[in-house]
Design a protein around this motif. Structure first.
Motif, PDB file in Angstrom:
ATOM      1  N   VAL A   5       0.857  -1.179   0.000  1.00 38.09           N
ATOM      2  CA  VAL A   5       0.000   0.000   0.000  1.00 38.09           C
ATOM      3  C   VAL A   5       0.895   1.232   0.000  1.00 38.09           C
ATOM      4  O   VAL A   5       1.949   1.248   0.636  1.00 38.09           O
ATOM      5  CB  VAL A   5      -0.992   0.018   1.188  1.00 38.09           C
ATOM      6  N   ASN A   6       0.478   2.253  -0.732  1.00 34.79           N
ATOM      7  CA  ASN A   6       1.223   3.503  -0.845  1.00 34.79           C
ATOM      8  C   ASN A   6       0.527   4.571  -0.009  1.00 34.79           C
ATOM      9  O   ASN A   6      -0.706   4.581   0.102  1.00 34.79           O
ATOM     10  CB  ASN A   6       1.258   3.924  -2.322  1.00 34.79           C
ATOM     11  N   VAL A   7       1.308   5.476   0.572  1.00 37.32           N
ATOM     12  CA  VAL A   7       0.762   6.595   1.340  1.00 37.32           C
ATOM     13  C   VAL A   7       1.321   7.891   0.768  1.00 37.32           C
ATOM     14  O   VAL A   7       2.517   8.177   0.906  1.00 37.32           O
ATOM     15  CB  VAL A   7       1.115   6.489   2.838  1.00 37.32           C
ATOM     16  N   ALA A   8       0.462   8.646   0.090  1.00 38.27           N
ATOM     17  CA  ALA A   8       0.833   9.968  -0.411  1.00 38.27           C
ATOM     18  C   ALA A   8       0.429  10.986   0.650  1.00 38.27           C
ATOM     19  O   ALA A   8      -0.307  10.665   1.588  1.00 38.27           O
ATOM     20  CB  ALA A   8       0.120  10.241  -1.728  1.00 38.27           C
ATOM     21  N   TRP A   9       0.882  12.213   0.502  1.00 35.63           N
ATOM     22  CA  TRP A   9       0.489  13.232   1.490  1.00 35.63           C
ATOM     23  C   TRP A   9       0.599  14.620   0.902  1.00 35.63           C
ATOM     24  O   TRP A   9       1.127  14.818  -0.191  1.00 35.63           O
ATOM     25  CB  TRP A   9       1.280  13.089   2.763  1.00 35.63           C
ATOM     26  N   ASP A  10       0.091  15.578   1.652  1.00 36.68           N
ATOM     27  CA  ASP A  10       0.128  16.972   1.219  1.00 36.68           C
ATOM     28  C   ASP A  10       1.283  17.728   1.866  1.00 36.68           C
ATOM     29  O   ASP A  10       1.378  18.941   1.737  1.00 36.68           O
ATOM     30  CB  ASP A  10      -1.202  17.664   1.509  1.00 36.68           C
ATOM     31  N   GLY A  11       2.140  17.038   2.584  1.00 34.52           N
ATOM     32  CA  GLY A  11       3.253  17.683   3.278  1.00 34.52           C
ATOM     33  C   GLY A  11       2.868  18.221   4.640  1.00 34.52           C
ATOM     34  O   GLY A  11       3.681  18.830   5.323  1.00 34.52           O
ATOM     35  N   GLY A  12       1.629  17.979   5.053  1.00 30.90           N
ATOM     36  CA  GLY A  12       1.141  18.496   6.335  1.00 30.90           C
ATOM     37  C   GLY A  12       0.274  17.484   7.052  1.00 30.90           C
ATOM     38  O   GLY A  12       0.717  16.397   7.402  1.00 30.90           O
ATOM     39  N   ASP A  13      -0.993  17.828   7.240  1.00 32.22           N
ATOM     40  CA  ASP A  13      -1.923  17.034   8.051  1.00 32.22           C
ATOM     41  C   ASP A  13      -2.582  15.874   7.324  1.00 32.22           C
ATOM     42  O   ASP A  13      -3.116  14.983   7.962  1.00 32.22           O
ATOM     43  CB  ASP A  13      -3.052  17.926   8.582  1.00 32.22           C
ATOM     44  N   HIS A  14      -2.593  15.886   6.007  1.00 32.66           N
ATOM     45  CA  HIS A  14      -3.396  14.934   5.247  1.00 32.66           C
ATOM     46  C   HIS A  14      -2.540  13.898   4.523  1.00 32.66           C
ATOM     47  O   HIS A  14      -1.664  14.243   3.739  1.00 32.66           O
ATOM     48  CB  HIS A  14      -4.274  15.658   4.225  1.00 32.66           C
ATOM     49  N   ALA A  15      -2.843  12.632   4.783  1.00 33.78           N
ATOM     50  CA  ALA A  15      -2.226  11.518   4.064  1.00 33.78           C
ATOM     51  C   ALA A  15      -3.326  10.808   3.282  1.00 33.78           C
ATOM     52  O   ALA A  15      -4.506  10.883   3.631  1.00 33.78           O
ATOM     53  CB  ALA A  15      -1.551  10.557   5.035  1.00 33.78           C
ATOM     54  N   PHE A  16      -2.924  10.114   2.229  1.00 34.75           N
ATOM     55  CA  PHE A  16      -3.877   9.500   1.319  1.00 34.75           C
ATOM     56  C   PHE A  16      -3.447   8.068   1.047  1.00 34.75           C
ATOM     57  O   PHE A  16      -2.321   7.827   0.613  1.00 34.75           O
ATOM     58  CB  PHE A  16      -3.928  10.291   0.001  1.00 34.75           C
ATOM     59  N   LEU A  17      -4.337   7.146   1.320  1.00 32.66           N
ATOM     60  CA  LEU A  17      -4.070   5.727   1.098  1.00 32.66           C
ATOM     61  C   LEU A  17      -4.319   5.422  -0.382  1.00 32.66           C
ATOM     62  O   LEU A  17      -5.412   5.659  -0.885  1.00 32.66           O
ATOM     63  CB  LEU A  17      -5.014   4.910   1.976  1.00 32.66           C
ATOM     64  N   LEU A  18      -3.304   4.900  -1.052  1.00 31.87           N
ATOM     65  CA  LEU A  18      -3.407   4.649  -2.490  1.00 31.87           C
ATOM     66  C   LEU A  18      -2.903   3.252  -2.841  1.00 31.87           C
ATOM     67  O   LEU A  18      -1.951   2.760  -2.230  1.00 31.87           O
ATOM     68  CB  LEU A  18      -2.566   5.662  -3.272  1.00 31.87           C
ATOM     69  N   ASP A  19      -3.522   2.677  -3.811  1.00 35.96           N
ATOM     70  CA  ASP A  19      -3.044   1.463  -4.473  1.00 35.96           C
ATOM     71  C   ASP A  19      -2.827   0.254  -3.558  1.00 35.96           C
ATOM     72  O   ASP A  19      -1.849  -0.472  -3.726  1.00 35.96           O
ATOM     73  CB  ASP A  19      -1.746   1.754  -5.242  1.00 35.96           C
ATOM     74  N   PRO A  20      -3.720  -0.001  -2.596  1.00 31.11           N
ATOM     75  CA  PRO A  20      -3.535  -1.212  -1.787  1.00 31.11           C
ATOM     76  C   PRO A  20      -3.726  -2.454  -2.649  1.00 31.11           C
ATOM     77  O   PRO A  20      -4.635  -2.511  -3.474  1.00 31.11           O
ATOM     78  CB  PRO A  20      -4.615  -1.108  -0.715  1.00 31.11           C
ATOM     79  N   LYS A  21      -2.825  -3.407  -2.469  1.00 33.09           N
ATOM     80  CA  LYS A  21      -2.880  -4.635  -3.267  1.00 33.09           C
ATOM     81  C   LYS A  21      -2.429  -5.802  -2.410  1.00 33.09           C
ATOM     82  O   LYS A  21      -1.463  -5.695  -1.671  1.00 33.09           O
ATOM     83  CB  LYS A  21      -1.923  -4.550  -4.456  1.00 33.09           C
ATOM     84  N   VAL A  22      -3.129  -6.925  -2.548  1.00 36.68           N
ATOM     85  CA  VAL A  22      -2.696  -8.188  -1.937  1.00 36.68           C
ATOM     86  C   VAL A  22      -2.780  -9.248  -3.028  1.00 36.68           C
ATOM     87  O   VAL A  22      -3.802  -9.363  -3.718  1.00 36.68           O
ATOM     88  CB  VAL A  22      -3.571  -8.579  -0.729  1.00 36.68           C
ATOM     89  N   ARG A  23      -1.704  -9.990  -3.177  1.00 30.20           N
ATOM     90  CA  ARG A  23      -1.662 -11.064  -4.175  1.00 30.20           C
ATOM     91  C   ARG A  23      -2.880 -11.958  -3.980  1.00 30.20           C
ATOM     92  O   ARG A  23      -3.244 -12.298  -2.856  1.00 30.20           O
ATOM     93  CB  ARG A  23      -0.363 -11.854  -4.021  1.00 30.20           C
ATOM     94  N   SER A  24      -3.536 -12.336  -5.070  1.00 33.36           N
ATOM     95  CA  SER A  24      -4.824 -13.036  -4.991  1.00 33.36           C
ATOM     96  C   SER A  24      -4.782 -14.264  -4.089  1.00 33.36           C
ATOM     97  O   SER A  24      -5.707 -14.501  -3.309  1.00 33.36           O
ATOM     98  CB  SER A  24      -5.318 -13.402  -6.390  1.00 33.36           C
ATOM     99  N   GLU A  25      -3.730 -15.057  -4.154  1.00 28.47           N
ATOM    100  CA  GLU A  25      -3.682 -16.270  -3.329  1.00 28.47           C
ATOM    101  C   GLU A  25      -3.463 -15.981  -1.843  1.00 28.47           C
ATOM    102  O   GLU A  25      -3.588 -16.875  -1.009  1.00 28.47           O
ATOM    103  CB  GLU A  25      -2.631 -17.256  -3.845  1.00 28.47           C
ATOM    104  N   TRP A  26      -3.159 -14.727  -1.486  1.00 31.79           N
ATOM    105  CA  TRP A  26      -2.955 -14.357  -0.081  1.00 31.79           C
ATOM    106  C   TRP A  26      -4.105 -13.514   0.466  1.00 31.79           C
ATOM    107  O   TRP A  26      -4.061 -13.086   1.621  1.00 31.79           O
ATOM    108  CB  TRP A  26      -1.633 -13.611   0.066  1.00 31.79           C
ATOM    109  N   GLN A  27      -5.129 -13.263  -0.342  1.00 32.77           N
ATOM    110  CA  GLN A  27      -6.251 -12.444   0.119  1.00 32.77           C
ATOM    111  C   GLN A  27      -7.086 -13.184   1.163  1.00 32.77           C
ATOM    112  O   GLN A  27      -7.029 -14.402   1.263  1.00 32.77           O
ATOM    113  CB  GLN A  27      -7.115 -12.026  -1.068  1.00 32.77           C
ATOM    114  N   HIS A  28      -7.818 -12.412   1.938  1.00 37.38           N
ATOM    115  CA  HIS A  28      -8.732 -12.915   2.983  1.00 37.38           C
ATOM    116  C   HIS A  28      -7.980 -13.607   4.113  1.00 37.38           C
ATOM    117  O   HIS A  28      -8.475 -14.563   4.712  1.00 37.38           O
ATOM    118  CB  HIS A  28      -9.809 -13.823   2.377  1.00 37.38           C
ATOM    119  N   ARG A  29      -6.779 -13.107   4.413  1.00 36.63           N
ATOM    120  CA  ARG A  29      -5.982 -13.626   5.530  1.00 36.63           C
ATOM    121  C   ARG A  29      -5.553 -12.507   6.472  1.00 36.63           C
ATOM    122  O   ARG A  29      -4.679 -12.708   7.302  1.00 36.63           O
ATOM    123  CB  ARG A  29      -4.744 -14.344   5.003  1.00 36.63           C
TER     124      ARG A  29
END
Length: 134
Positions: free
Chosen positions: A56-80
């Motif tokens: 998962v990537n975390v972008a931000w505005d350089g201050g108070d706000h962070a943004f969760l981007l592009d979370p990914k889990v390999r299909s065979e490892w999902q739901h764990r």
């Protein structure tokens, strides 16, 4: 199941492209090489044999706000619980960096994951398409 989570863990563009394709996503070669320099941080999840199971990537505005981007889990490892742990560690990384808010947007089908499993709450937001159709 042994998973090693790392804030700003080592990651190559080709690993991320492979992870994206593993669950049917469209990999954009070179994306991570371009995006990493704009990130506050990211979390990697690796299996015992060092294979990339999640990200998962975390972008931000350089201050108070962070943004969760592009979370990914390999299909065979999902739901764990890997996705939930990735988000928790991303939130911790953003909090430790001094951010007050962590934003995320998602498709409706993912609401139970973000609201129930990860603790986000619904807010009013807007979205403006800048390119493409729709």
């Amino acid at each position: 199941m042994e998973i090693d989570y790392r804030w700003r863990g080592a990651l190559t563009d080709s690993e991320l492209a492979d992870l994206t394709r593993s669950h049917g996503g469209d990999a954009d070669p070179g994306w991570w090489d371009r995006a990493a320099r704009h990130s506050l941080g990211w979390v990697t999840a690796r299996t015992g044999d060092n294979a990339l199971a999640g990200f998962v990537n975390v972008a931000w505005d350089g201050g108070d706000h962070a943004f969760l981007l592009d979370p990914k889990v390999r299909s065979e490892w999902q739901h764990r619980g890997i996705g939930t742990e990735l988000v928790a560690r991303a939130a911790y990384g953003a909090r430790t960096a001094g951010c007050t808010w962590l934003h995320v947007d998602f498709e409706d089908r993912l609401a139970p994951f973000y609201f129930d499993a990860c603790g986000f709450r619904a807010t009013t937001a807007g979205l403006l398409r800048l390119r493409g159709h729709g």
